[in-house]
Design an enzyme around this catalytic site. Structure first.
Site, PDB file in Angstrom:
ATOM      1  N   PHE A 111      33.267  27.209  -2.510  1.00  0.00           N
ATOM      2  CA  PHE A 111      33.351  26.329  -1.333  1.00  0.00           C
ATOM      3  C   PHE A 111      34.293  25.149  -1.538  1.00  0.00           C
ATOM      4  CE2 PHE A 111      30.336  23.729  -3.647  1.00  0.00           C
ATOM      5  CZ  PHE A 111      30.439  22.456  -3.112  1.00  0.00           C
ATOM      6  N   LYS A 112      34.535  24.774  -2.802  1.00  0.00           N
ATOM      7  CA  LYS A 112      35.419  23.637  -3.053  1.00  0.00           C
ATOM      8  C   LYS A 112      36.824  23.887  -2.520  1.00  0.00           C
ATOM      9  CE  LYS A 112      32.092  21.669  -5.391  1.00  0.00           C
ATOM     10  NZ  LYS A 112      32.100  21.337  -6.796  1.00  0.00           N
ATOM     11  N   ASP A 113      37.209  25.153  -2.367  1.00  0.00           N
ATOM     12  CA  ASP A 113      38.550  25.465  -1.859  1.00  0.00           C
ATOM     13  C   ASP A 113      38.768  24.901  -0.457  1.00  0.00           C
ATOM     14  OD1 ASP A 113      39.427  26.936  -4.086  1.00  0.00           O
ATOM     15  OD2 ASP A 113      38.491  28.769  -3.348  1.00  0.00           O
TER      16      ASP A 113
END
Length: 464
Positions: A111-113
């Site tokens: 999800f950090k992307d």
């Protein structure tokens, strides 16, 4: 929109200055001076937008027109062109009342992307526009590092150094960081845990002379732009599952250790999104669960778990929420954070605790429950969860009432955490991008968890 510090000693600054400052110069965290409230009519219009269109609309409330609209559009389109799914963050149905928000379709399968692909593009934009060098410094419990590196690797005018706790991330997480060979990337494998890495990062940013001399920029969720980019997918998911936009309430279950992802959900709710419960899912490192249930914020003994990205005791975004729940009083926040530094504890009660419990529910998912959830969802729905996403689903089932609509955040692809998947007796197929990592050469420097040693290594890299 102007930005201020939770500790009150940073005057109102603009969007780009807030982005570049990262950690506020007074040691606090930057927040918008006012939280915009989105009218119901606007929500209804937004519900028909694509993901990138929604990003542009929501960002327009926060950027102060400092970026020309067409240039911002190009940045956003470039950021999300790297995602494998056309919807960027699609929603899938697990049962009649439980949905998954898939946040792992970016280049590093986490999800950090969603935030860091944009931040990488934005740092490059600022470096070119202002003719400055940018030296990014960050710490990771596993996913932030790979996403941040992927966002800026090979970009002119930018160097990035990431600290990760040695031996305390999954093998795939380690490989995603350390197999990158670009010369503008440095991986420091730190003896200690993530909280040690994060503490050192904050101390280096708080040293204003060191920060200035080394042109430090923040990639962690201490940078408000990380939060801003994550707010978007709460709106997007809501539009996908709500029957009646503006009146239907939706719960969100969020696996979290650093309080960043769920704070983005809190911001979305403050902006007018009809959110029911914000369900906070933790693991054995359950400092945040205890705060929600008892009003006590106090680190305990660090434990390694099946969900290593949540193996965090000191949540760097907690101060932002504390600021809001305690009446937006910067003097009180300064006092409490100094107290926490000395005594290692913050306690609230009475009306403040009642407010916390009205806004949040929490559930600590122990290892056995995490693995059982992976197994049961695979059997019942033929869907393979990673261990962090499993914590979210387990918390949703524990905290949401029957017939309440809940979206649980699926924060990573299961291939990143095969150690846990194997314990469930499940054999999975790696995506080709992940499979290829095991044949690549690694490049990292192991280092003591000592601020001075790390500062020296950073200076040599940035000035080399």
């Amino acid at each position: 929109m102007e930005y201020i510090s939770t500790r009150g000693k940073v005057g109102s600054i603009g969007f780009i200055d807030a982005f570049m400052m990262g950690l506020a110069n007074d040691g606090g965290l930057l927040i918008p001076k006012n939280i915009p409230v989105i009218p119901v009519e606007t929500l209804q219009a937004w519900s028909k937008l694509s993901y990138t269109e929604l990003v542009l609309e929501l960002f327009s409330y926060f950027t102060n027109d400092e970026i020309p609209k067409e240039e911002l559009k190009q940045l956003v389109e470039a950021s999300y062109s790297t995602f494998r799914h056309p919807e960027v963050t699609p929603v899938t149905k697990l049962s009649d009342d439980l949905y998954l928000l898939e946040l792992f379709h970016g280049p590093t399968f986490a999800f950090k992307d969603v935030a860091l692909q944009f931040m990488g593009q934005f740092y490059s934009y600022v470096a070119k526009k202002k003719g400055v060098r940018i030296n990014i410094l960050g710490a990771t419990s596993g996913d932030t590092g790979a996403s941040a590196i992927e966002g800026v690797r090979g970009k002119d005018g930018i160097k990035i150094c990431i600290l990760h706790p040695h031996g305390k991330v999954s093998k795939v997480q380690e490989l995603q960081m350390t197999t990158v060979q670009d010369d503008n990337v440095l991986n420091l494998s730190v003896d200690g845990n993530f909280d040690d890495c994060q503490r050192i990062i904050k101390e280096l940013f708080a040293d204003l002379e060191f920060k200035s001399a080394n042109d430090l920029a923040a990639i962690n969720s201490i940078n408000f732009v990380r939060i801003l980019a994550q707010i978007v997918y709460y709106f997007y998911a809501y539009f996908k599952v709500a029957d009646n936009i503006g009146t239907t309430k939706v719960n969100f279950s969020v696996p979290t250790g650093n309080f960043g992802d769920i704070f983005a959900g809190y911001m979305a709710k403050r902006m007018g999104l009809p959110v029911g419960k914000l369900i906070l899912a933790t693991n054995e490192n359950n400092i945040l669960e205890r705060f929600i249930k008892e009003g006590v914020y106090m680190p305990g003994d660090f434990r390694m778990t099946y969900s290593p990205s949540m193996d965090i005791q000191v949540a760097s975004n907690f101060e932002r929420y504390l600021y809001y729940v305690l009446g937006e009083d910067p003097e009180l926040i300064t006092k409490l954070m100094e107290q926490f530094k000395v005594e290692g504890e913050i306690s609230i009660d009475g009306e403040a605790l009642a407010k916390v419990q009205a806004e949040f529910a929490a559930h600590g998912v122990l290892g056995a429950e995490c693995l059982a959830t992976i197994s049961s969802v695979k059997t019942d729905a033929n869907y393979l969860l990673d261990p962090h996403s499993a914590c979210g689903v387990a918390a949703a089932k524990a905290c949401a009432a029957p017939n309440e609509l809940t979206v649980s955040l699926a924060t990573a692809h299961p291939a990143k955490f095969n150690e846990a998947i194997e314990l469930c007796g499940i054999e999975q197929q790696y995506p080709e991008q992940i499979k290829a990592l095991f044949d690549k050469e690694q490049r990292q420097t192991r280092i003591a968890g000592d601020k001075d040693a790390i500062a020296k290594a950073i200076e040599v890299f940035y000035k080399g």
